[in-house]
Design a protein around this motif. Structure first.
Motif, PDB file in Angstrom:
ATOM      1  N   PHE A 238       0.822  -1.209   0.000  1.00  0.00           N
ATOM      2  CA  PHE A 238       0.000   0.000   0.000  1.00  0.00           C
ATOM      3  C   PHE A 238       0.858   1.262   0.000  1.00  0.00           C
ATOM      4  O   PHE A 238       0.534   2.244  -0.657  1.00  0.00           O
ATOM      5  N   ALA A 239       1.971   1.213   0.743  1.00  0.00           N
ATOM      6  CA  ALA A 239       2.847   2.382   0.788  1.00  0.00           C
ATOM      7  C   ALA A 239       3.402   2.680  -0.598  1.00  0.00           C
ATOM      8  O   ALA A 239       3.454   3.826  -1.031  1.00  0.00           O
ATOM      9  N   VAL A 240       3.798   1.621  -1.315  1.00  0.00           N
ATOM     10  CA  VAL A 240       4.370   1.822  -2.652  1.00  0.00           C
ATOM     11  C   VAL A 240       3.289   2.328  -3.612  1.00  0.00           C
ATOM     12  O   VAL A 240       3.504   3.261  -4.380  1.00  0.00           O
ATOM     13  N   ILE A 241       2.084   1.725  -3.530  1.00  0.00           N
ATOM     14  CA  ILE A 241       1.006   2.139  -4.434  1.00  0.00           C
ATOM     15  C   ILE A 241       0.588   3.581  -4.152  1.00  0.00           C
ATOM     16  O   ILE A 241       0.458   4.403  -5.051  1.00  0.00           O
ATOM     17  N   LYS A 242       0.414   3.897  -2.884  1.00  0.00           N
ATOM     18  CA  LYS A 242      -0.078   5.227  -2.539  1.00  0.00           C
ATOM     19  C   LYS A 242       1.026   6.254  -2.395  1.00  0.00           C
ATOM     20  O   LYS A 242       0.765   7.449  -2.199  1.00  0.00           O
ATOM     21  N   GLY A 243       2.277   5.788  -2.436  1.00  0.00           N
ATOM     22  CA  GLY A 243       3.390   6.739  -2.400  1.00  0.00           C
ATOM     23  C   GLY A 243       3.580   7.424  -1.065  1.00  0.00           C
ATOM     24  O   GLY A 243       4.056   8.554  -1.006  1.00  0.00           O
ATOM     25  N   HIS A 244       3.195   6.791   0.031  1.00  0.00           N
ATOM     26  CA  HIS A 244       3.540   7.381   1.332  1.00  0.00           C
ATOM     27  C   HIS A 244       4.515   6.464   2.055  1.00  0.00           C
ATOM     28  O   HIS A 244       4.754   5.333   1.640  1.00  0.00           O
ATOM     29  N   GLU A 245       5.068   6.959   3.136  1.00  0.00           N
ATOM     30  CA  GLU A 245       6.029   6.156   3.879  1.00  0.00           C
ATOM     31  C   GLU A 245       5.302   4.993   4.560  1.00  0.00           C
ATOM     32  O   GLU A 245       4.117   5.078   4.866  1.00  0.00           O
ATOM     33  N   VAL A 246       6.028   3.909   4.803  1.00  0.00           N
ATOM     34  CA  VAL A 246       5.474   2.787   5.542  1.00  0.00           C
ATOM     35  C   VAL A 246       5.323   3.223   7.000  1.00  0.00           C
ATOM     36  O   VAL A 246       6.273   3.662   7.624  1.00  0.00           O
ATOM     37  N   GLU A 247       4.098   3.130   7.514  1.00  0.00           N
ATOM     38  CA  GLU A 247       3.871   3.598   8.872  1.00  0.00           C
ATOM     39  C   GLU A 247       3.942   2.439   9.857  1.00  0.00           C
ATOM     40  O   GLU A 247       3.774   1.283   9.486  1.00  0.00           O
ATOM     41  N   GLU A 248       4.182   2.800  11.121  1.00  0.00           N
ATOM     42  CA  GLU A 248       4.607   1.787  12.086  1.00  0.00           C
ATOM     43  C   GLU A 248       3.466   1.051  12.771  1.00  0.00           C
ATOM     44  O   GLU A 248       3.702   0.151  13.559  1.00  0.00           O
TER      45      GLU A 248
ATOM     46  N   PHE B 240      -9.327   3.022   5.231  1.00  0.00           N
ATOM     47  CA  PHE B 240      -9.600   4.284   5.913  1.00  0.00           C
ATOM     48  C   PHE B 240      -8.472   5.292   5.721  1.00  0.00           C
ATOM     49  O   PHE B 240      -8.582   6.439   6.107  1.00  0.00           O
ATOM     50  N   GLY B 241      -7.351   4.834   5.184  1.00  0.00           N
ATOM     51  CA  GLY B 241      -6.236   5.746   4.960  1.00  0.00           C
ATOM     52  C   GLY B 241      -4.977   5.363   5.709  1.00  0.00           C
ATOM     53  O   GLY B 241      -4.013   6.103   5.721  1.00  0.00           O
ATOM     54  N   GLY B 242      -4.969   4.217   6.341  1.00  0.00           N
ATOM     55  CA  GLY B 242      -3.734   3.759   6.980  1.00  0.00           C
ATOM     56  C   GLY B 242      -3.666   4.093   8.459  1.00  0.00           C
ATOM     57  O   GLY B 242      -4.643   4.517   9.055  1.00  0.00           O
ATOM     58  N   THR B 243      -2.464   3.916   9.001  1.00  0.00           N
ATOM     59  CA  THR B 243      -2.250   4.142  10.430  1.00  0.00           C
ATOM     60  C   THR B 243      -2.749   5.531  10.849  1.00  0.00           C
ATOM     61  O   THR B 243      -2.452   6.511  10.193  1.00  0.00           O
ATOM     62  N   GLY B 244      -3.477   5.552  11.934  1.00  0.00           N
ATOM     63  CA  GLY B 244      -3.956   6.830  12.441  1.00  0.00           C
ATOM     64  C   GLY B 244      -5.346   7.189  11.961  1.00  0.00           C
ATOM     65  O   GLY B 244      -5.974   8.102  12.480  1.00  0.00           O
ATOM     66  N   MET B 245      -5.849   6.478  10.946  1.00  0.00           N
ATOM     67  CA  MET B 245      -7.138   6.850  10.369  1.00  0.00           C
ATOM     68  C   MET B 245      -8.225   5.807  10.633  1.00  0.00           C
ATOM     69  O   MET B 245      -9.390   6.056  10.362  1.00  0.00           O
ATOM     70  N   ASN B 246      -7.815   4.622  11.110  1.00  0.00           N
ATOM     71  CA  ASN B 246      -8.785   3.545  11.211  1.00  0.00           C
ATOM     72  C   ASN B 246      -9.757   3.750  12.364  1.00  0.00           C
ATOM     73  O   ASN B 246      -9.463   4.443  13.335  1.00  0.00           O
ATOM     74  N   ILE B 247     -10.936   3.140  12.241  1.00  0.00           N
ATOM     75  CA  ILE B 247     -11.974   3.275  13.257  1.00  0.00           C
ATOM     76  C   ILE B 247     -11.907   2.116  14.235  1.00  0.00           C
ATOM     77  O   ILE B 247     -12.079   2.292  15.426  1.00  0.00           O
ATOM     78  N   LEU B 248     -11.665   0.913  13.688  1.00  0.00           N
ATOM     79  CA  LEU B 248     -11.634  -0.270  14.540  1.00  0.00           C
ATOM     80  C   LEU B 248     -10.201  -0.703  14.777  1.00  0.00           C
ATOM     81  O   LEU B 248      -9.347  -0.574  13.895  1.00  0.00           O
ATOM     82  N   ASN B 249      -9.954  -1.223  15.952  1.00  0.00           N
ATOM     83  CA  ASN B 249      -8.648  -1.770  16.278  1.00  0.00           C
ATOM     84  C   ASN B 249      -8.298  -2.887  15.284  1.00  0.00           C
ATOM     85  O   ASN B 249      -9.018  -3.875  15.190  1.00  0.00           O
ATOM     86  N   PRO B 250      -7.207  -2.764  14.538  1.00  0.00           N
ATOM     87  CA  PRO B 250      -6.914  -3.750  13.487  1.00  0.00           C
ATOM     88  C   PRO B 250      -6.722  -5.164  14.042  1.00  0.00           C
ATOM     89  O   PRO B 250      -7.193  -6.130  13.440  1.00  0.00           O
ATOM     90  N   ALA B 251      -6.052  -5.291  15.176  1.00  0.00           N
ATOM     91  CA  ALA B 251      -5.821  -6.621  15.729  1.00  0.00           C
ATOM     92  C   ALA B 251      -7.142  -7.288  16.071  1.00  0.00           C
ATOM     93  O   ALA B 251      -7.342  -8.487  15.827  1.00  0.00           O
ATOM     94  N   LEU B 252      -8.053  -6.524  16.622  1.00  0.00           N
ATOM     95  CA  LEU B 252      -9.347  -7.096  16.980  1.00  0.00           C
ATOM     96  C   LEU B 252     -10.211  -7.339  15.751  1.00  0.00           C
ATOM     97  O   LEU B 252     -11.038  -8.244  15.740  1.00  0.00           O
ATOM     98  N   THR B 253     -10.021  -6.512  14.730  1.00  0.00           N
ATOM     99  CA  THR B 253     -10.736  -6.774  13.481  1.00  0.00           C
ATOM    100  C   THR B 253     -10.316  -8.121  12.923  1.00  0.00           C
ATOM    101  O   THR B 253     -11.138  -8.908  12.444  1.00  0.00           O
TER     102      THR B 253
END
Lengths: 393, 451
Positions: free
Chosen positions: A116-126, A163-176
């Motif tokens: 996703f980072a390569v496709i969207k051209g943003h840095e890989v977020e942590e 949702f736009g990556g780290t910082g933008m999600n609504i649900l906790n990814p691990a729990l999703t």
């Protein structure tokens, strides 16, 4: 420092190309970048997102190690050939069963993040660094790796990237990811056959072993076979990383000390759970519910023991505190945490099919967190409006 | 009459390179620069051409949107160059200073008797008006609107700032004249904050309400003072003035001369001997920074202003119109091996995530300009509130600015804030977001859409 110069040359070479985010992710893993401030503050504090996430991972490592030993310990205990907890036999099962889950979780998740980072051209977020560690800790030990891979892919793409990556999600990814597994492959995620390695494949044979969890026993009004100290120290079957309450509490204290985790959420979740437990105890004491009721077993659990059975503490310390999906205001965090604890115990007691409700409660409150914040912020706005009124009149 | 204001939330950034309380006269600057970018929102219309001679206090240009607001020349001399950028935007007016200074002679004013109108028109014609700023929007005050109060912060809590008690000593007469004059321009009061444990020359002046301020930075920010005393509501205006500029205003009123002299602190860990200099607004910083200062070929960041909100300037640049400090710190354009996970002892942090600055509360740190990480989306919550004393939700207002929701910005308190109020949250930001720029852009948007 030859490596430093070489990497710098490579960075300049990749600058502006499609592969730049992927290269930078690896580069910044090795070296703090040479970026300097431009406008605004000319100096910056030492913390960045990598450091923050790394702190959470370190707080999880004891749980992972314990889970690896416990995997073997529970396996041999169920077979009737008990081994020492801290033994190579225990650890061996952990290495062959738990480590692959960790590898698959990180492998699939990070691959998608890089893509996703390569496709969207943003840095890989942590963000995924923590998610990838959490996921293996909250699944049963015998979960097939391909299921985990599918679930991680679902969780990262639908739970976060859309949702736009780290910082933008609504649900906790691990729990999703856990919710996906839970509803897509329920037989692998609940029941009395999944919590101990080997139980599933032996089911129905002469060598069948059982791995009932404490919650399962309570839900069926059966006798619980484990002592309170086993529950507290974690020598019980359960999801891989959530059994040792002691290590979770230590991890929680570490997160509070480093100011990375919100003590408000942790504390209020525990308070919420205790309050709900007290209410159920009251119901039992008042005689409103008979011993024959299917809820009697769980309702009569002394309220404080709810904290050391199931995954309420793990949820409170590591899941509810995810800053992106939790309430963002300090007042909101109190309400958010309290409701998580309250609803967790409620689902735990009232839901005989899935005798654990923590992850559902947290996901539910993830959805309501922005609403809670909205009302907290409205109070500030109202104060501001009130100040204005006397001047208008 | 005195009141106490105690700030609990905040952070003192303790840096190496504090100025010794020694005052020197800087080498006279041959050239003095006036940069229109220092006056945010002013569209310059020139009154002088290249080659014209000017006296100190002669207007160089006025504001196109408010013709009464004039920017004056700090010195007498010849306007030698008008530098222009894209679309002929004026970047810099370069004045070659005379060897002996001459002043535009205004008549002196008896501030105790003068009317508000007289004072206002004198400040406007003499070029002293730009020293008065307003909130909302943190721009030069609109002379056509009466402020509900005027705020002056007589205490600097920003890292490596000039000690105002030292800078202002002996200037009581000028300060009093300026404050009395300002008190006539507002329907309310002039509120002035001084350090609780300090000995400010401002403490015993009249026509003002004095507040004893204590606590960590940003206790000394004028924005904090406003928020704690009388926050700005929609439709209201307050003015703010820097104390060092009160001296210039006071001197103009008393003597009729626009004397742009300013005492400036040269600070920072790259400076060999940090100390104070007497110079003029717009002076070339080369006249200050090399004598027992920095090495000529050093890899340093030179800042006109403090490390949190100042402007980066080149070695051939100049002191900007409002600053009374020049900070020089090392550039941080180098990689650090495993810098994100190794224990950190030599940088400041508000967390304790293997960062140990909390163990050394009195240590003076030598920070460089490295960002210590990459720009990310907002992730962590609750940490801005720890260093943000205003009754505003910092993260929410920043996000409102980013998605440009004017209604939300308004109700969350944009009228009350200036970019510098968000300097500390920007400093500690884990996601390295440019808070001050976000707020500045937000204010500009509101100014354009709402006015």
């Amino acid at each position: 420092m030859a490596l430093k110069e070489k990497l710098h040359t490579l960075k300049e070479k990749y600058r502006g190309t499609k592969m730049a985010p992927a290269f930078n992710a690896l580069h910044t893993f090795l070296y703090l970048p040479n970026e300097t401030t431009h406008n605004g503050t000319h100096i910056k504090a030492a913390d960045d997102l990598k450091r923050t996430m790394n702190t959470v991972i370190l707080a999880l490592v004891p749980c992972l190690l314990f889970g690896m030993f416990n995997a073997g310990y529970q396996h041999y205990a169920a077979l009737g050939q008990p081994v020492d907890f801290l033994s190579w036999d225990s650890l061996y099962i952990g290495i062959i069963k738990v480590l692959p889950l960790v590898v698959v979780s990180y492998g699939v998740g990070l691959a998608i993040e890089f893509l996703f980072a390569v496709i969207k051209g943003h840095e890989v977020e942590e963000g995924y660094l923590v998610t990838g560690m959490l996921v293996p800790l909250i699944v049963p030990i015998d979960l097939p790796l391909w299921m985990l891979a599918v679930a991680v892919a679902f969780g990262v793409v639908i739970g976060k990237e859309v949702f736009g990556g780290t910082g933008m999600n609504i649900l906790n990814p691990a729990l999703t990811i856990r919710a996906f597994l839970f509803f897509a492959y329920p037989t692998w995620m609940s029941g009395d056959k999944v919590w101990v390695h080997g139980a599933v494949e032996r089911a129905g044979t002469a060598d069948a072993i059982s791995g009932e969890t404490i919650l399962g026993s309570y839900a069926q009004n059966q006798e619980v076979l484990y002592s309170l100290s086993d529950m507290f120290y974690g020598f019980i079957p359960g999801s891989i990383g959530e059994t040792s309450k002691l290590l979770i509490i230590l991890g929680g204290l570490f997160l509070i000390f480093t100011k990375v985790g919100s003590w408000r959420i942790m504390l209020s979740t525990i308070i919420g759970a205790l309050v709900m437990g007290l209410i159920f105890n009251g119901v039992v004491d008042a005689g409103w519910i008979g011993e024959t009721s299917k809820f009697y077993g769980l309702m009569s659990v002394p309220f404080w023991q709810h904290l050391i059975i199931g995954s309420i503490l793990f949820g409170a310390v590591y899941m509810a505190t995810d800053p992106v999906t939790a309430s963002q205001t300090n007042k909101g965090k109190w309400i958010y945490g309290f409701l998580i604890g309250f609803i967790s115990i409620m689902i735990r007691v009232f839901n005989p099919a899935y005798p654990e409700g923590v992850f559902l409660a947290i996901l539910l409150m993830n959805v309501f967190a922005p609403t809670i914040d909205h009302y907290v912020i409205q109070a500030n706005i109202k104060k501001r409006m009130k100040r204005l009124k006397p001047n208008v009149a | 009459m005195s009141n106490d204001i105690r700030i609990r939330k905040g952070l003192n950034i303790n840096l190496k390179g504090k100025a010794e309380k020694v005052l020197e006269n800087a080498v006279t600057s041959n050239f003095v620069n006036v940069r229109p970018e220092d006056f945010h929102g002013v569209i310059p219309k020139l009154l002088k051409r290249e080659g014209d001679t000017v006296k100190a206090g002669d207007p160089l240009y006025f504001d196109k949107s408010n013709e009464d607001v004039k920017i004056a020349s700090p010195v007498s001399g010849t306007l030698v160059t008008i530098e222009r950028g894209e679309k002929r935007r004026i970047l810099n007016l370069k004045i070659q200073a005379d060897k002996t200074q001459t002043y535009h002679e205004f008549s002196s004013i008896d501030v105790d008797k003068a009317s508000a109108e007289d004072i206002k028109s004198r400040l406007l014609e003499s070029g002293c008006w730009p020293f008065i700023k307003q909130r909302p929007y943190d721009i030069i005050a609109n002379p056509n609107k009466q402020p509900k109060a005027i705020f002056v912060s007589g205490v600097n809590t920003a890292p490596l700032s000039a000690d105002l008690d030292f800078v202002l000593q002996g200037k009581e007469r000028e300060l009093q004249a300026a404050l009395t004059a300002l008190s006539k321009l507002t329907s309310g009061k002039v509120h002035l904050g001084v350090a609780k444990d300090g000995n400010s020359p401002l403490k015993n002046l009249k026509d003002i309400t004095v507040y004893n301020v204590s606590g960590p930075h940003p206790a000394g920010n004028v924005g904090t003072l406003i928020n704690k005393i009388d926050p700005v509501n929609k439709g209201e205006v307050v003015w703010t003035v820097n104390p060092q500029d009160l001296v210039i205003i006071g001197e103009l009123l008393l003597t009729g001369k626009f004397n742009a002299e300013r005492i400036v602190a040269l600070v920072g860990s790259s400076v060999e001997k940090p100390r104070y200099f007497r110079t003029v607004i717009g002076a070339e910083i080369a006249t200050i920074i090399y004598d027992h200062g920095v090495k000529k070929d050093g890899n340093d960041r030179i800042i006109s202003g403090n490390v949190l909100s100042g402007k980066q300037v080149k070695p051939d640049g100049n002191l900007d119109y409002y600053s009374n400090v020049i900070t020089i710190i090392p550039e941080g354009d180098d990689y650090e091996f495993f810098g994100w996970n190794k224990p950190v002892f030599d940088k400041i942090s508000v967390s304790r995530a293997f960062t140990f600055s909390w163990m050394f509360p009195n240590k003076e740190f030598d920070l460089n300009t490295n960002t210590n990480g990459e720009h990310r989306a907002f992730v962590t919550t609750g940490n801005y509130e720890e260093v943000f004393p205003l009754d505003i939700f910092p993260m929410q207002i920043l996000k409102a600015c980013m998605y440009k929701d004017l209604d939300e910005m308004e109700v969350l308190g944009m009228y009350e804030v200036a970019p510098e109020d968000f300097a500390l949250t920007e400093f500690i930001c884990v996601s390295k977001q440019p808070h001050q720029k976000i707020i500045r852009d937000g204010l500009d948007l509101m100014m354009k859409e709402i006015g």
